[in-house]
Design a protein around this motif. Sequence first.
Motif, short mmCIF file in Angstrom:
data_model
loop_
_atom_site.label_atom_id
_atom_site.label_comp_id
_atom_site.label_asym_id
_atom_site.label_seq_id
_atom_site.Cartn_x
_atom_site.Cartn_y
_atom_site.Cartn_z
N ASN A 141 0.84 -1.20 0.00
CA ASN A 141 0.00 0.00 0.00
C ASN A 141 0.87 1.25 0.00
O ASN A 141 0.49 2.28 -0.56
CB ASN A 141 -0.94 0.02 1.21
N GLY A 191 1.73 2.59 -3.45
CA GLY A 191 0.71 3.43 -4.07
C GLY A 191 0.87 4.89 -3.68
O GLY A 191 0.73 5.79 -4.51
N CYS A 192 1.20 5.10 -2.43
CA CYS A 192 1.43 6.46 -1.95
C CYS A 192 2.67 7.07 -2.62
O CYS A 192 2.65 8.22 -3.05
CB CYS A 192 1.58 6.45 -0.43
N GLU A 251 3.86 6.28 -5.53
CA GLU A 251 3.49 6.58 -6.92
C GLU A 251 2.72 7.89 -7.01
O GLU A 251 2.90 8.66 -7.96
CB GLU A 251 2.67 5.43 -7.52
N SER A 252 1.88 8.18 -6.03
CA SER A 252 1.15 9.45 -6.01
C SER A 252 2.10 10.63 -5.88
O SER A 252 1.91 11.67 -6.52
CB SER A 252 0.14 9.47 -4.86
N VAL A 253 3.13 10.48 -5.06
CA VAL A 253 4.14 11.54 -4.92
C VAL A 253 4.85 11.75 -6.25
O VAL A 253 5.03 12.90 -6.70
CB VAL A 253 5.16 11.19 -3.81
N GLU A 259 3.79 11.06 -9.26
CA GLU A 259 2.85 11.65 -10.21
C GLU A 259 2.69 13.15 -9.94
O GLU A 259 2.64 13.95 -10.87
CB GLU A 259 1.50 10.94 -10.09
N ALA A 260 2.60 13.52 -8.68
CA ALA A 260 2.49 14.94 -8.32
C ALA A 260 3.72 15.71 -8.77
O ALA A 260 3.61 16.85 -9.24
CB ALA A 260 2.27 15.09 -6.81
N GLN A 261 4.89 15.10 -8.64
CA GLN A 261 6.12 15.76 -9.09
C GLN A 261 6.09 16.01 -10.59
O GLN A 261 6.47 17.08 -11.06
CB GLN A 261 7.35 14.93 -8.72
N ASN A 300 3.41 16.26 -12.47
CA ASN A 300 2.40 17.29 -12.73
C ASN A 300 2.92 18.68 -12.38
O ASN A 300 2.68 19.64 -13.11
CB ASN A 300 1.11 16.99 -11.96
#
Length: 110
Positions: A85, A88-89, A91-93, A95-97, A99
């Motif tokens: 899990n 997943g967090c 990967e979100s970081v 992705e935010a970078q 973006n």
Amino acid sequence: MDKEHKKHLEARAKVLKAMAHPSRLFMIEELEKGERCVCELTEMVGSDISTVSKHLSVLKQAGLVADDKRGNQVFYRLRVPCILNFFGCVESVLEAQVNDHSAHLKIVTL
């Protein structure tokens, strides 16, 4: 920060440090799919058996994997699959970078 809280944070850091290597992250991903022997992981990682064994030892000391010796082979499995899990967090970081970087580039080119 009191001593107990500091000890707890140090324990968290130990788990994070154990995962902080591409080969160990790969092994965790592979162990998500099921138990693997050291020989399989060695072939998958593409390193020598000594290096893979050291990586597995780090993961075991951190409490992330458990081993089971059967004859001449040692098999490893994830002790706590919920560690995935965390990926997943992460990967979100990432992705935010991406973006944020894309948004910055749009501003610069305007």
